[in-house]
Design a protein around this motif. Structure first.
Motif, PDB file in Angstrom:
ATOM      1  N   ASP A  36      56.414   5.891  -3.457  1.00  0.00           N
ATOM      2  CA  ASP A  36      55.633   5.447  -4.599  1.00  0.00           C
ATOM      3  C   ASP A  36      54.219   5.089  -4.154  1.00  0.00           C
ATOM      4  O   ASP A  36      54.023   4.370  -3.172  1.00  0.00           O
ATOM      5  CB  ASP A  36      56.313   4.228  -5.224  1.00  0.00           C
ATOM      6  N   ALA A  37      53.232   5.631  -4.846  1.00  0.00           N
ATOM      7  CA  ALA A  37      51.827   5.421  -4.490  1.00  0.00           C
ATOM      8  C   ALA A  37      50.959   5.822  -5.674  1.00  0.00           C
ATOM      9  O   ALA A  37      51.438   6.371  -6.664  1.00  0.00           O
ATOM     10  CB  ALA A  37      51.462   6.266  -3.273  1.00  0.00           C
ATOM     11  N   SER A  38      49.679   5.578  -5.556  1.00  0.00           N
ATOM     12  CA  SER A  38      48.715   6.029  -6.552  1.00  0.00           C
ATOM     13  C   SER A  38      48.588   7.551  -6.456  1.00  0.00           C
ATOM     14  O   SER A  38      48.699   8.126  -5.380  1.00  0.00           O
ATOM     15  CB  SER A  38      47.369   5.365  -6.279  1.00  0.00           C
ATOM     16  N   CYS A  39      48.336   8.178  -7.592  1.00  0.00           N
ATOM     17  CA  CYS A  39      48.254   9.644  -7.608  1.00  0.00           C
ATOM     18  C   CYS A  39      46.926  10.139  -7.032  1.00  0.00           C
ATOM     19  O   CYS A  39      45.950   9.400  -6.965  1.00  0.00           O
ATOM     20  CB  CYS A  39      48.435  10.171  -9.025  1.00  0.00           C
ATOM     21  N   LEU A  40      46.930  11.415  -6.637  1.00  0.00           N
ATOM     22  CA  LEU A  40      45.700  12.088  -6.202  1.00  0.00           C
ATOM     23  C   LEU A  40      44.894  12.561  -7.397  1.00  0.00           C
ATOM     24  O   LEU A  40      43.674  12.556  -7.388  1.00  0.00           O
ATOM     25  CB  LEU A  40      46.037  13.322  -5.359  1.00  0.00           C
ATOM     26  N   TRP A  41      45.604  13.035  -8.430  1.00  0.00           N
ATOM     27  CA  TRP A  41      44.949  13.603  -9.608  1.00  0.00           C
ATOM     28  C   TRP A  41      45.866  13.470 -10.811  1.00  0.00           C
ATOM     29  O   TRP A  41      47.061  13.193 -10.678  1.00  0.00           O
ATOM     30  CB  TRP A  41      44.564  15.067  -9.407  1.00  0.00           C
ATOM     31  N   GLN A  92      39.900 -11.244 -15.783  1.00  0.00           N
ATOM     32  CA  GLN A  92      38.958 -11.219 -14.663  1.00  0.00           C
ATOM     33  C   GLN A  92      39.306 -10.024 -13.774  1.00  0.00           C
ATOM     34  O   GLN A  92      39.566 -10.154 -12.586  1.00  0.00           O
ATOM     35  CB  GLN A  92      39.044 -12.528 -13.862  1.00  0.00           C
ATOM     36  N   LEU A  93      39.314  -8.835 -14.374  1.00  0.00           N
ATOM     37  CA  LEU A  93      39.756  -7.634 -13.678  1.00  0.00           C
ATOM     38  C   LEU A  93      38.958  -7.371 -12.413  1.00  0.00           C
ATOM     39  O   LEU A  93      37.739  -7.466 -12.404  1.00  0.00           O
ATOM     40  CB  LEU A  93      39.666  -6.422 -14.599  1.00  0.00           C
ATOM     41  N   GLN A  94      39.678  -7.045 -11.362  1.00  0.00           N
ATOM     42  CA  GLN A  94      39.092  -6.672 -10.080  1.00  0.00           C
ATOM     43  C   GLN A  94      39.515  -5.234  -9.836  1.00  0.00           C
ATOM     44  O   GLN A  94      40.522  -4.970  -9.195  1.00  0.00           O
ATOM     45  CB  GLN A  94      39.599  -7.600  -8.978  1.00  0.00           C
ATOM     46  N   LYS A  95      38.740  -4.296 -10.361  1.00  0.00           N
ATOM     47  CA  LYS A  95      39.160  -2.899 -10.466  1.00  0.00           C
ATOM     48  C   LYS A  95      39.572  -2.228  -9.163  1.00  0.00           C
ATOM     49  O   LYS A  95      40.297  -1.262  -9.174  1.00  0.00           O
ATOM     50  CB  LYS A  95      38.091  -2.085 -11.167  1.00  0.00           C
ATOM     51  N   SER A  96      39.147  -2.731  -8.029  1.00  0.00           N
ATOM     52  CA  SER A  96      39.541  -2.100  -6.768  1.00  0.00           C
ATOM     53  C   SER A  96      40.685  -2.857  -6.092  1.00  0.00           C
ATOM     54  O   SER A  96      41.088  -2.511  -4.994  1.00  0.00           O
ATOM     55  CB  SER A  96      38.352  -1.992  -5.822  1.00  0.00           C
ATOM     56  N   SER A  97      41.211  -3.899  -6.747  1.00  0.00           N
ATOM     57  CA  SER A  97      42.321  -4.681  -6.188  1.00  0.00           C
ATOM     58  C   SER A  97      43.530  -4.572  -7.107  1.00  0.00           C
ATOM     59  O   SER A  97      43.412  -4.683  -8.329  1.00  0.00           O
ATOM     60  CB  SER A  97      41.931  -6.154  -6.062  1.00  0.00           C
ATOM     61  N   PHE A  98      44.682  -4.367  -6.492  1.00  0.00           N
ATOM     62  CA  PHE A  98      45.909  -4.213  -7.264  1.00  0.00           C
ATOM     63  C   PHE A  98      46.944  -5.216  -6.791  1.00  0.00           C
ATOM     64  O   PHE A  98      46.882  -5.727  -5.679  1.00  0.00           O
ATOM     65  CB  PHE A  98      46.466  -2.793  -7.102  1.00  0.00           C
ATOM     66  N   GLU A  99      47.911  -5.487  -7.664  1.00  0.00           N
ATOM     67  CA  GLU A  99      49.032  -6.332  -7.311  1.00  0.00           C
ATOM     68  C   GLU A  99      50.321  -5.687  -7.798  1.00  0.00           C
ATOM     69  O   GLU A  99      50.319  -4.939  -8.768  1.00  0.00           O
ATOM     70  CB  GLU A  99      48.863  -7.749  -7.853  1.00  0.00           C
ATOM     71  N   LYS A 100      51.407  -5.984  -7.075  1.00  0.00           N
ATOM     72  CA  LYS A 100      52.705  -5.353  -7.308  1.00  0.00           C
ATOM     73  C   LYS A 100      53.728  -6.440  -7.640  1.00  0.00           C
ATOM     74  O   LYS A 100      53.711  -7.506  -7.023  1.00  0.00           O
ATOM     75  CB  LYS A 100      53.105  -4.591  -6.040  1.00  0.00           C
ATOM     76  N   LEU A 101      54.603  -6.145  -8.580  1.00  0.00           N
ATOM     77  CA  LEU A 101      55.654  -7.088  -8.953  1.00  0.00           C
ATOM     78  C   LEU A 101      56.807  -6.978  -7.960  1.00  0.00           C
ATOM     79  O   LEU A 101      57.435  -5.925  -7.829  1.00  0.00           O
ATOM     80  CB  LEU A 101      56.142  -6.786 -10.373  1.00  0.00           C
ATOM     81  N   ASP A 103      60.225  -9.193  -6.783  1.00  0.00           N
ATOM     82  CA  ASP A 103      61.129 -10.323  -7.040  1.00  0.00           C
ATOM     83  C   ASP A 103      60.553 -11.311  -8.053  1.00  0.00           C
ATOM     84  O   ASP A 103      60.598 -12.527  -7.860  1.00  0.00           O
ATOM     85  CB  ASP A 103      61.481 -11.050  -5.731  1.00  0.00           C
ATOM     86  N   GLY A 104      59.953 -10.776  -9.121  1.00  0.00           N
ATOM     87  CA  GLY A 104      59.438 -11.612 -10.198  1.00  0.00           C
ATOM     88  C   GLY A 104      58.070 -12.219  -9.958  1.00  0.00           C
ATOM     89  O   GLY A 104      57.585 -12.977 -10.788  1.00  0.00           O
ATOM     90  N   GLN A 105      57.438 -11.906  -8.828  1.00  0.00           N
ATOM     91  CA  GLN A 105      56.113 -12.458  -8.520  1.00  0.00           C
ATOM     92  C   GLN A 105      55.121 -11.334  -8.304  1.00  0.00           C
ATOM     93  O   GLN A 105      55.445 -10.303  -7.699  1.00  0.00           O
ATOM     94  CB  GLN A 105      56.158 -13.323  -7.258  1.00  0.00           C
ATOM     95  N   TRP A 106      53.886 -11.530  -8.787  1.00  0.00           N
ATOM     96  CA  TRP A 106      52.802 -10.568  -8.568  1.00  0.00           C
ATOM     97  C   TRP A 106      52.160 -10.860  -7.233  1.00  0.00           C
ATOM     98  O   TRP A 106      51.592 -11.931  -7.031  1.00  0.00           O
ATOM     99  CB  TRP A 106      51.788 -10.627  -9.705  1.00  0.00           C
ATOM    100  N   LEU A 107      52.269  -9.902  -6.305  1.00  0.00           N
ATOM    101  CA  LEU A 107      51.725 -10.056  -4.962  1.00  0.00           C
ATOM    102  C   LEU A 107      50.641  -9.027  -4.711  1.00  0.00           C
ATOM    103  O   LEU A 107      50.697  -7.915  -5.263  1.00  0.00           O
ATOM    104  CB  LEU A 107      52.843  -9.874  -3.925  1.00  0.00           C
ATOM    105  N   PRO A 108      49.639  -9.368  -3.868  1.00  0.00           N
ATOM    106  CA  PRO A 108      48.589  -8.388  -3.561  1.00  0.00           C
ATOM    107  C   PRO A 108      49.202  -7.107  -2.998  1.00  0.00           C
ATOM    108  O   PRO A 108      50.127  -7.165  -2.164  1.00  0.00           O
ATOM    109  CB  PRO A 108      47.741  -9.078  -2.516  1.00  0.00           C
ATOM    110  N   LEU A 109      48.715  -5.971  -3.455  1.00  0.00           N
ATOM    111  CA  LEU A 109      49.178  -4.679  -2.956  1.00  0.00           C
ATOM    112  C   LEU A 109      48.360  -4.332  -1.730  1.00  0.00           C
ATOM    113  O   LEU A 109      47.134  -4.293  -1.784  1.00  0.00           O
ATOM    114  CB  LEU A 109      49.020  -3.610  -4.021  1.00  0.00           C
ATOM    115  N   THR A 110      49.041  -4.129  -0.617  1.00  0.00           N
ATOM    116  CA  THR A 110      48.366  -3.783   0.615  1.00  0.00           C
ATOM    117  C   THR A 110      48.662  -2.324   0.937  1.00  0.00           C
ATOM    118  O   THR A 110      49.731  -1.810   0.616  1.00  0.00           O
ATOM    119  CB  THR A 110      48.825  -4.671   1.773  1.00  0.00           C
TER     120      THR A 110
END
Length: 111
Positions: A36-41, A92-101, A103-110
């Motif tokens: 699972d990852a962000s798409c290329l296109w 307060q969108l940070q368009k280049s930063s993502f977070e992943k759910l 175990d019920g918590q939103w964590l920074p996506l690394t």
């Protein structure tokens, strides 16, 4: 409705496709990773049948598609797991930063 399919005999860097049907049509996403990852296109089609037909160009048969859950509200369409733009809940969108759910918590996506 969303479906994903693996490209078993890649002819390019693509390894996986995913389609997401919306009210107005269907997105087809292309990935260079199996996980699972962000798409290329992404491409836009008027129907699931047209998106499936486009998938055939990459060796994906209509029977290769597997249903995956629709994204949670506010989450990215091209990820299977819930991923959203950081700051989504407080506008307060940070368009280049993502977070992943997780175990019920939103964590920074690394990466």
């Amino acid at each position: 409705m969303r479906k994903t399919a693996f490209i078993t005999q890649p002819v390019s860097e693509l390894k996986r496709l995913m389609m997401h049907e919306t009210d107005g049509g269907v997105y087809l996403f292309g990935y260079n990773k199996i996980e699972d990852a962000s798409c290329l296109w992404d491409e836009w089609y008027d129907s699931v049948a047209e998106a499936e037909s486009a998938g055939e160009e990459y060796g994906v048969a209509p029977t290769d598609w597997q249903v995956v859950p629709d994204p949670l509200e506010g989450c990215q369409q091209d990820w299977i797991t819930p991923v959203r733009v950081k700051g989504h809940t407080d506008s307060q969108l940070q368009k280049s930063s993502f977070e992943k759910l997780v175990d019920g918590q939103w964590l920074p996506l690394t990466s």
